[in-house]
Design an enzyme around this catalytic site. Sequence first.
Site, PDB file in Angstrom:
ATOM      1  N   HIS A   1      68.832  47.776 -80.933  1.00 19.18           N
ATOM      2  CA  HIS A   1      69.534  47.603 -82.210  1.00 19.18           C
ATOM      3  C   HIS A   1      70.860  48.347 -82.240  1.00 19.18           C
ATOM      4  O   HIS A   1      71.702  48.107 -83.117  1.00 19.18           O
ATOM      5  CB  HIS A   1      68.647  48.079 -83.362  1.00 19.18           C
ATOM      6  CG  HIS A   1      68.796  47.266 -84.610  1.00 19.18           C
ATOM      7  ND1 HIS A   1      70.015  46.739 -85.003  1.00 19.18           N
ATOM      8  CD2 HIS A   1      67.900  46.861 -85.543  1.00 19.18           C
ATOM      9  CE1 HIS A   1      69.858  46.068 -86.126  1.00 19.18           C
ATOM     10  NE2 HIS A   1      68.580  46.117 -86.483  1.00 19.18           N
TER      11      HIS A   1
ATOM     12  N   THR B   1      60.377  37.869 -68.864  1.00 21.70           N
ATOM     13  CA  THR B   1      59.058  38.217 -68.342  1.00 21.70           C
ATOM     14  C   THR B   1      58.033  37.240 -68.899  1.00 21.70           C
ATOM     15  O   THR B   1      58.098  36.863 -70.076  1.00 21.70           O
ATOM     16  CB  THR B   1      58.683  39.669 -68.709  1.00 21.70           C
ATOM     17  OG1 THR B   1      57.389  39.975 -68.193  1.00 21.70           O
ATOM     18  CG2 THR B   1      58.696  39.894 -70.209  1.00 21.70           C
TER      19      THR B   1
END
Length: 412
Positions: free
Chosen positions: A383, A331
């Site tokens: 994560h 993006t």
Amino acid sequence: MSTEIKAPVFPESVAEGTVATWHKQPGEACSRDDLIVDIETDKVVLEVVAPADGVIEEIVKNEGDTVESGEVVGTFKEGAKGEAPAAESKEDSAESSSEDSEAKEEKEKKGSDEPILSPAARKLADENDVEPSAVKGTGKDGRVTKEDVQNHIDSAKSSGGSSKESSASGMPEVNVAAGERPEKRVPMTRLRASIAKRLVNAQQTAAMLTTFNEVDMGPIMEMRKQYQESFVKRHDIKLGFMSFFAKAATEALKRFPAVNASIDGNDMVYHGYQDIGVAVSTDRGLVVPVVRDVDALGLADIEKSIVEYGTKAKDGKLAIEDMTGGTFTITNGGIFGSLLSTPILNPPQTAILGMHKIQERPMAVNGKVEIRPMMYLALSYDHRMVDGKEAVQFLVAIKEMLEDPARILLDV
């Protein structure tokens, strides 16, 4: 012969849609393949076209109504001719004869040039805060039709005028006197509602973390300046920054497969290909079309794909298959001036790369201070799937390839 106008068959991931815009009204003639109605889903806007030459006979589902896959939204009469070149809505047709006489009487009573609006036109004008006297009527006896109001709105938008119609964000674009506090309430589109739901879900379910770095864009800028003219002559398209980032990301994804993976329930899915989504901002909201098999594409092919998707997105022509899949997303908030941000994951992907504005800053280069064109990079990652070490090394790999583009070709 009358036939049913049905909503398109939605993919499994789309439960229902909303009737966005009727481009043709009852009694209005249309040719084969003319656009009749737009159906907005939470992903794309689907178009329904005329099956043959004929007229719209009846509207079953009005604008704003919810429709399911394959549901009837109206009826179409094949071979019939329209009643007027600028036909109006169903209620206009039913009341047209009485309204003609009423219009004349009303004008005589008022003794003014104030236009008479059809019900559909008045509704559209009220919704967009358009002053009726500013619209030129093309209907019978100068009546203002729905198409006249829509043309006025479109014309005002294209000319950049300060008209009173609503903007893409739903806020009225109008100059108000000091002390006034205008408000306007508009329903959230399905696409924007879906975007909001996905982003909130990503933040609530993923262990999202963002790591940052910065890249000297000087080498890429110099390369573009040196070869831009030759590139355009050979490929008929400009060489932009996004293709370099897509290529660098592809090479980095090969080295760090976890960043190119996705989570499906309790399974970790590793992808042996690189399908990169490129976020595109539109009036309806943010969409992410996917450039497939970027590893097999050259810079020119990537640029052409991005331009094509960008055009389709702004015109509302993206198909659902254009946005499904994707193993990684890029993006670019820099085109709007963003200097630094933390992009939100695009589930079920495990990482997203954020580009930002190129800003000249003093940097230490070989023991000397130089002014360099720098860009901050941000990598948000899940994560649960990606360790911090891998995320940092992935971002460093992209930085090194962009600062020395020969690395992309040499795979070093």
